[in-house]
Write a protein that holds these residues in place. Structure first.
Motif, PDB file in Angstrom:
ATOM      1  N   ALA A 123       0.900  -1.329  -0.020  1.00  0.00           N
ATOM      2  CA  ALA A 123       0.009  -0.117   0.043  1.00  0.00           C
ATOM      3  C   ALA A 123       0.905   1.372   0.100  1.00  0.00           C
ATOM      4  N   ASN A 124       1.507   1.384   0.379  1.00  0.00           N
ATOM      5  CA  ASN A 124       3.072   2.701   1.022  1.00  0.00           C
ATOM      6  C   ASN A 124       3.408   2.926  -0.259  1.00  0.00           C
ATOM      7  N   THR A 125       3.480   1.182  -1.572  1.00  0.00           N
ATOM      8  CA  THR A 125       4.345   1.925  -3.025  1.00  0.00           C
ATOM      9  C   THR A 125       2.837   2.433  -3.864  1.00  0.00           C
ATOM     10  N   LEU A 126       1.549   2.180  -3.931  1.00  0.00           N
ATOM     11  CA  LEU A 126       1.048   2.488  -4.488  1.00  0.00           C
ATOM     12  C   LEU A 126       1.243   4.093  -4.517  1.00  0.00           C
ATOM     13  N   GLY A 127       0.645   4.537  -5.927  1.00  0.00           N
ATOM     14  CA  GLY A 127       0.793   5.962  -6.008  1.00  0.00           C
ATOM     15  C   GLY A 127      -1.594   6.288  -6.674  1.00  0.00           C
ATOM     16  N   GLU A 128      -1.593   5.147  -5.760  1.00  0.00           N
ATOM     17  CA  GLU A 128      -3.369   5.531  -6.030  1.00  0.00           C
ATOM     18  C   GLU A 128      -4.219   5.733  -5.514  1.00  0.00           C
ATOM     19  N   LEU A 132     -11.083   2.679  -4.713  1.00  0.00           N
ATOM     20  CA  LEU A 132     -11.423   1.234  -4.937  1.00  0.00           C
ATOM     21  C   LEU A 132      -9.984   0.536  -5.731  1.00  0.00           C
ATOM     22  N   LYS A 133      -9.851   1.432  -6.375  1.00  0.00           N
ATOM     23  CA  LYS A 133      -8.834   1.115  -7.228  1.00  0.00           C
ATOM     24  C   LYS A 133      -7.520   0.418  -6.591  1.00  0.00           C
ATOM     25  N   ARG A 134      -7.361   1.339  -5.456  1.00  0.00           N
ATOM     26  CA  ARG A 134      -6.080   1.102  -4.447  1.00  0.00           C
ATOM     27  C   ARG A 134      -5.862  -0.214  -4.210  1.00  0.00           C
ATOM     28  N   LYS A 135      -7.749  -0.745  -3.199  1.00  0.00           N
ATOM     29  CA  LYS A 135      -8.129  -1.656  -2.439  1.00  0.00           C
ATOM     30  C   LYS A 135      -7.755  -3.075  -3.861  1.00  0.00           C
ATOM     31  N   MET A 136      -8.088  -2.994  -5.080  1.00  0.00           N
ATOM     32  CA  MET A 136      -8.310  -3.519  -5.734  1.00  0.00           C
ATOM     33  C   MET A 136      -6.636  -3.903  -6.032  1.00  0.00           C
ATOM     34  N   LYS A 137      -5.698  -3.209  -6.155  1.00  0.00           N
ATOM     35  CA  LYS A 137      -4.153  -3.356  -6.833  1.00  0.00           C
ATOM     36  C   LYS A 137      -4.112  -3.880  -5.739  1.00  0.00           C
ATOM     37  N   GLU A 148      -5.188 -16.212   0.227  1.00  0.00           N
ATOM     38  CA  GLU A 148      -7.109 -16.196  -0.287  1.00  0.00           C
ATOM     39  C   GLU A 148      -7.642 -15.245  -0.294  1.00  0.00           C
ATOM     40  N   ASN A 149      -9.161 -15.445  -0.544  1.00  0.00           N
ATOM     41  CA  ASN A 149      -9.147 -13.721  -0.612  1.00  0.00           C
ATOM     42  C   ASN A 149     -10.720 -13.787   0.786  1.00  0.00           C
ATOM     43  N   ASP A 150     -11.120 -14.268   1.623  1.00  0.00           N
ATOM     44  CA  ASP A 150     -11.262 -13.834   2.843  1.00  0.00           C
ATOM     45  C   ASP A 150     -10.570 -13.408   3.555  1.00  0.00           C
ATOM     46  N   LEU A 151      -9.369 -14.160   3.881  1.00  0.00           N
ATOM     47  CA  LEU A 151      -7.921 -13.591   4.592  1.00  0.00           C
ATOM     48  C   LEU A 151      -7.247 -12.502   3.940  1.00  0.00           C
ATOM     49  N   ILE A 152      -7.077 -11.469   2.533  1.00  0.00           N
ATOM     50  CA  ILE A 152      -7.297 -11.152   2.544  1.00  0.00           C
ATOM     51  C   ILE A 152      -8.187  -9.979   3.081  1.00  0.00           C
ATOM     52  N   LEU A 153      -9.368  -9.457   2.357  1.00  0.00           N
ATOM     53  CA  LEU A 153     -10.055  -8.715   2.989  1.00  0.00           C
ATOM     54  C   LEU A 153     -10.010  -9.063   4.510  1.00  0.00           C
ATOM     55  N   LEU A 154      -9.691  -9.802   5.594  1.00  0.00           N
ATOM     56  CA  LEU A 154      -9.849  -9.820   6.769  1.00  0.00           C
ATOM     57  C   LEU A 154      -8.277  -8.504   7.399  1.00  0.00           C
ATOM     58  N   ALA A 155      -7.130  -8.785   5.821  1.00  0.00           N
ATOM     59  CA  ALA A 155      -6.683  -7.708   6.442  1.00  0.00           C
ATOM     60  C   ALA A 155      -6.040  -6.633   6.418  1.00  0.00           C
ATOM     61  N   LEU A 156      -6.735  -6.117   5.215  1.00  0.00           N
ATOM     62  CA  LEU A 156      -6.603  -5.229   4.891  1.00  0.00           C
ATOM     63  C   LEU A 156      -7.624  -4.285   5.792  1.00  0.00           C
ATOM     64  N   LYS A 157      -8.741  -4.775   6.245  1.00  0.00           N
ATOM     65  CA  LYS A 157      -9.792  -4.159   7.188  1.00  0.00           C
ATOM     66  C   LYS A 157      -8.633  -4.212   8.219  1.00  0.00           C
ATOM     67  N   ALA A 158      -8.304  -5.124   9.103  1.00  0.00           N
ATOM     68  CA  ALA A 158      -7.412  -4.513  10.234  1.00  0.00           C
ATOM     69  C   ALA A 158      -5.872  -4.027   9.948  1.00  0.00           C
ATOM     70  N   SER A 159      -5.763  -3.430   8.859  1.00  0.00           N
ATOM     71  CA  SER A 159      -4.786  -2.507   8.606  1.00  0.00           C
ATOM     72  C   SER A 159      -4.665  -1.244   7.976  1.00  0.00           C
ATOM     73  N   ASN A 160      -6.141  -1.549   8.308  1.00  0.00           N
ATOM     74  CA  ASN A 160      -7.506  -0.158   7.811  1.00  0.00           C
ATOM     75  C   ASN A 160      -6.832   0.401   6.290  1.00  0.00           C
ATOM     76  N   LEU A 161      -6.974  -0.662   5.743  1.00  0.00           N
ATOM     77  CA  LEU A 161      -6.813  -0.221   4.200  1.00  0.00           C
ATOM     78  C   LEU A 161      -8.016  -0.753   3.200  1.00  0.00           C
ATOM     79  N   ASN A 162      -9.177  -0.933   3.799  1.00  0.00           N
ATOM     80  CA  ASN A 162     -10.193  -0.988   2.912  1.00  0.00           C
ATOM     81  C   ASN A 162     -10.770   0.085   2.589  1.00  0.00           C
TER      82      ASN A 162
END
Length: 162
Positions: A123-128, A132-137, A148-162
């Protein structure tokens, strides 16, 4: 002119066994890898099977140990997720039962921590700027790493990246 790799080396059974033992001692190997090497060295049929049996009986070759070592190495060093590790083990010819055992040997807390760290780092390297595009990337990147998709969503939520 010959290249460094010799092809079709014909060894006798004793030489092939000694060479296979060295091959297995250097690093953990799957039965499929060892079988392939033995064929490359000219072993066939009963001799090949006898050498494989000898390697297994003397614990030079252990498919479960290989699977766990492979899973642990790919996770700890390359930061691969379970999906990518599973594909790698399938390519190495590891039976499903041992494959599952190896995947379950990975610590769940470490797995989530690694996933979250990868997400934050990427996330720190993305210039988006579009959220929504940032989350998709981020999701595409983490899926590519084999998570796994479900774990990715949990990780993004836990890291406030969703």
């Amino acid at each position: 002119m010959k290249t460094g790799k010799q092809e079709g080396i014909i060894l006798d059974k004793k030489q092939a066994l000694a060479k296979a033992e060295s091959f297995c001692v250097y690093q953990e190997r799957s039965q499929k890898e060892v079988r392939y090497k033995l064929v490359e060295w000219g072993m066939r049929g009963d001799e090949l099977e006898e050498i494989l049996t000898e390697l297994i009986l003397n614990n030079f070759l252990n498919e479960e140990r290989f699977a766990k070592s492979y899973a642990s190495g790919k996770f700890n060093i390359k930061k691969w997720g379970r999906i990518k590790i599973k594909q790698g083990l399938k390519l190495k010819g590891v039976p499903d039962k041992l494959l599952q055992k190896a995947l379950y040997s990975l610590d769940d807390d470490d797995y989530m921590r690694t996933l979250e760290n990868l997400a934050v780092k990427k996330a720190n390297t993305l210039g988006e700027s579009n959220a929504l595009k940032r989350k998709m990337k981020l999701m595409t990147y983490l899926q590519g790493r084999g998570f796994e998709n479900d774990l990715i969503l949990l990780a993004l939520k836990a890291s406030n990246l969703n």
